[in-house]
Design an enzyme around this catalytic site. Sequence first.
Site, mmCIF file in Angstrom:
data_model
loop_
_atom_site.group_PDB
_atom_site.id
_atom_site.type_symbol
_atom_site.label_atom_id
_atom_site.label_comp_id
_atom_site.label_asym_id
_atom_site.label_seq_id
_atom_site.Cartn_x
_atom_site.Cartn_y
_atom_site.Cartn_z
ATOM 1 N N HIS A 61 -10.001 -7.489 -15.309
ATOM 2 C CA HIS A 61 -9.692 -6.223 -14.045
ATOM 3 C C HIS A 61 -9.596 -5.444 -15.130
ATOM 4 C CE1 HIS A 61 -8.089 -5.778 -10.312
ATOM 5 N NE2 HIS A 61 -8.887 -4.473 -11.088
ATOM 6 N N HIS A 63 -11.281 -1.095 -15.422
ATOM 7 C CA HIS A 63 -11.797 -0.169 -14.778
ATOM 8 C C HIS A 63 -11.777 0.575 -16.093
ATOM 9 C CE1 HIS A 63 -10.964 -0.936 -10.560
ATOM 10 N NE2 HIS A 63 -9.196 -1.496 -10.856
ATOM 11 N N LEU A 64 -13.024 0.761 -16.504
ATOM 12 C CA LEU A 64 -13.785 1.976 -17.376
ATOM 13 C C LEU A 64 -14.271 3.302 -16.743
ATOM 14 C CD1 LEU A 64 -15.741 -1.170 -19.251
ATOM 15 C CD2 LEU A 64 -13.778 -0.441 -20.150
ATOM 16 N N ARG A 65 -14.118 3.233 -15.152
ATOM 17 C CA ARG A 65 -15.036 4.870 -15.494
ATOM 18 C C ARG A 65 -16.159 4.867 -15.403
ATOM 19 N NH1 ARG A 65 -10.912 3.920 -11.884
ATOM 20 N NH2 ARG A 65 -8.581 4.150 -12.170
ATOM 21 N N ASP A 153 -12.749 -3.441 -5.079
ATOM 22 C CA ASP A 153 -11.232 -3.690 -5.809
ATOM 23 C C ASP A 153 -10.906 -2.099 -5.324
ATOM 24 O OD1 ASP A 153 -8.709 -4.306 -7.521
ATOM 25 O OD2 ASP A 153 -9.200 -3.064 -8.263
ATOM 26 N N HIS A 180 -9.433 -7.546 -3.212
ATOM 27 C CA HIS A 180 -8.130 -7.047 -2.893
ATOM 28 C C HIS A 180 -7.290 -6.982 -1.718
ATOM 29 C CE1 HIS A 180 -6.193 -2.392 -4.101
ATOM 30 N NE2 HIS A 180 -5.838 -3.328 -2.518
ATOM 31 N N ASN A 279 -1.606 0.190 -6.709
ATOM 32 C CA ASN A 279 -2.336 -0.333 -4.882
ATOM 33 C C ASN A 279 -2.341 -2.033 -5.711
ATOM 34 O OD1 ASN A 279 -1.595 -0.234 -2.887
ATOM 35 N ND2 ASN A 279 -4.025 1.294 -2.972
ATOM 36 N N ASP A 306 -5.564 -4.401 -14.632
ATOM 37 C CA ASP A 306 -5.711 -3.792 -13.401
ATOM 38 C C ASP A 306 -5.893 -2.444 -13.739
ATOM 39 O OD1 ASP A 306 -7.067 -2.469 -11.458
ATOM 40 O OD2 ASP A 306 -4.482 -2.955 -10.269
ATOM 41 N N HIS A 310 -6.287 7.467 -15.083
ATOM 42 C CA HIS A 310 -6.719 8.595 -14.162
ATOM 43 C C HIS A 310 -6.197 9.869 -14.875
ATOM 44 C CE1 HIS A 310 -7.466 6.954 -10.527
ATOM 45 N NE2 HIS A 310 -6.221 5.833 -10.673
HETATM 46 O O1 DOR Z 1 -3.763 0.909 -8.597
HETATM 47 C C1 DOR Z 1 -5.003 0.631 -8.572
HETATM 48 N N1 DOR Z 1 -5.678 1.595 -8.987
HETATM 49 N N2 DOR Z 1 -5.128 -0.413 -7.542
HETATM 50 C C2 DOR Z 1 -6.699 -0.622 -7.558
HETATM 51 O O2 DOR Z 1 -6.513 -1.525 -6.496
HETATM 52 C C3 DOR Z 1 -7.740 0.140 -7.696
HETATM 53 C C4 DOR Z 1 -7.215 1.028 -9.148
HETATM 54 C C5 DOR Z 1 -7.706 2.110 -9.067
HETATM 55 O O3 DOR Z 1 -9.130 2.525 -9.055
HETATM 56 O O4 DOR Z 1 -7.418 3.509 -9.118
#
Ligand code: DOR
Length: 425
Positions: A61, A63-65, A153, A180, A279, A306, A310
């Site tokens: 899980h 997020h490589l963005r 997700d 999710h 989240n 996860d 950001h």
């Molecule tokens: O905190 C979170 N950030 N929960 C998620 O399910 C998505 C993720 C995100 O993409 O930043």
Amino acid sequence: MAKILIKGGRVISPAQQLDDTCDILIENGKISAIGKKLDSKGAEVIDAADKVVTPGLVDIHVHLRDPGFEYKEDIASGTLAAVTGGFTSVACMPNTNPVNDNQAVTSFILKKAAEDGHCRIFPIASITKGLEGESLTEMGELKELGVYAVSDDGKPVSNPQLMRRAMEYARPFGMTIISHAEDLDLVGSGVMNDGPVATELGLKGIPWVAEDAATAREVMLAEFTGAHLHVAHVSTKGSIDIVRQAKKRGVAVTCEAAPHHFTLTDDAVRGYNTNAKMNPPLRSEEDREAVRQGIADGTVDAIATDHAPHHIDEKNVEFAIAMNGIVGLETALPLTLKLVEEGLIDLPKAIALLTNGPADVLDLPVGQLEEGGDADVTVIDPDFEWTVETQKLVSKSKNTPFGDWQMKGAAVCTIVAGKIAYKRG
Ligand code: DOR
């Protein structure tokens, strides 16, 4: 390709029920031998005395963005953070721009992974086109490219009929549906866990029932359709129990827990700390303890970060409008080892939750050490003490709630397909 001998470590591979002091010889990207006193001739020797040697860690899980949000993270920086944290495989979520909802985007990620990636990448595609919750993606085509799972997700699939159809569609392809699980109507305008801390801070709360109700729905749909459901980032006592009971009934359900949910509570939000906003949110002590018990009794199949990078400008704002998510790849291993130190689980169990556990959830061909198999190996110093220096994190984003924390345990060497991808110091 270089020949590497990892010498004299405590080799733990839960998939093989291996826990013994021995050597691992790596040649041509493969593990050529696992045994005692192997010949080091012509090999680069990694002294693993007092170290733990495991299959490369697997995070399902992340997020490589990339594509679209490369200012937060990209394939190169995210996978460098991964190998720094000991991970040799990551599965990346589809909430990119464009969304990974078709073969073109999946192919782009795979191509960039081959060119710039420091570890293996398994792209997860979305359940619905554009993550819009309206129509299903072409799962069969995605499977052809090696997509093992689909997920919206970050955005739950609200329509139960659509989720039912997604499960029915995914099942014959052997694809996992990752949910999710949050009921957005029950989340409402909540921004943190509902409870005394939210009241004190004057922030709107997200009640546990928002997660439990959604988890119950997903489990029932999985029971109805026979599809494999994986519940992401379980954070409540109720959700853990719903999964536990469903497993007892034989439902094909698995779940993961994130280090922040078994380490922190909503107390961390005090001071309006946006690096404690994600989240699902950090919950109560009772929930945290329930997640830990789920880890101990086998309800939880995998630890997954996860990892959600950001930009500082998206976090350095009023709590209510700050983006959800924290980075996790570089802190997951010591936070998991802490569970061993606390006596909750033993070391092989901790390693299982980071290797064959997650690999089995998605049926990925990684997470074990065997002669002839791919040489993805992590050498861990379980006693290495270090301080999290936020600005020194390898990830492009620095949004961690663990800044200045004292950690114990780190990867000292991460080997991907027989090549050293990371070496500490
Ligand atoms: O905190 C979170 N950030 N929960 C998620 O399910 C998505 C993720 C995100 O993409 O930043």
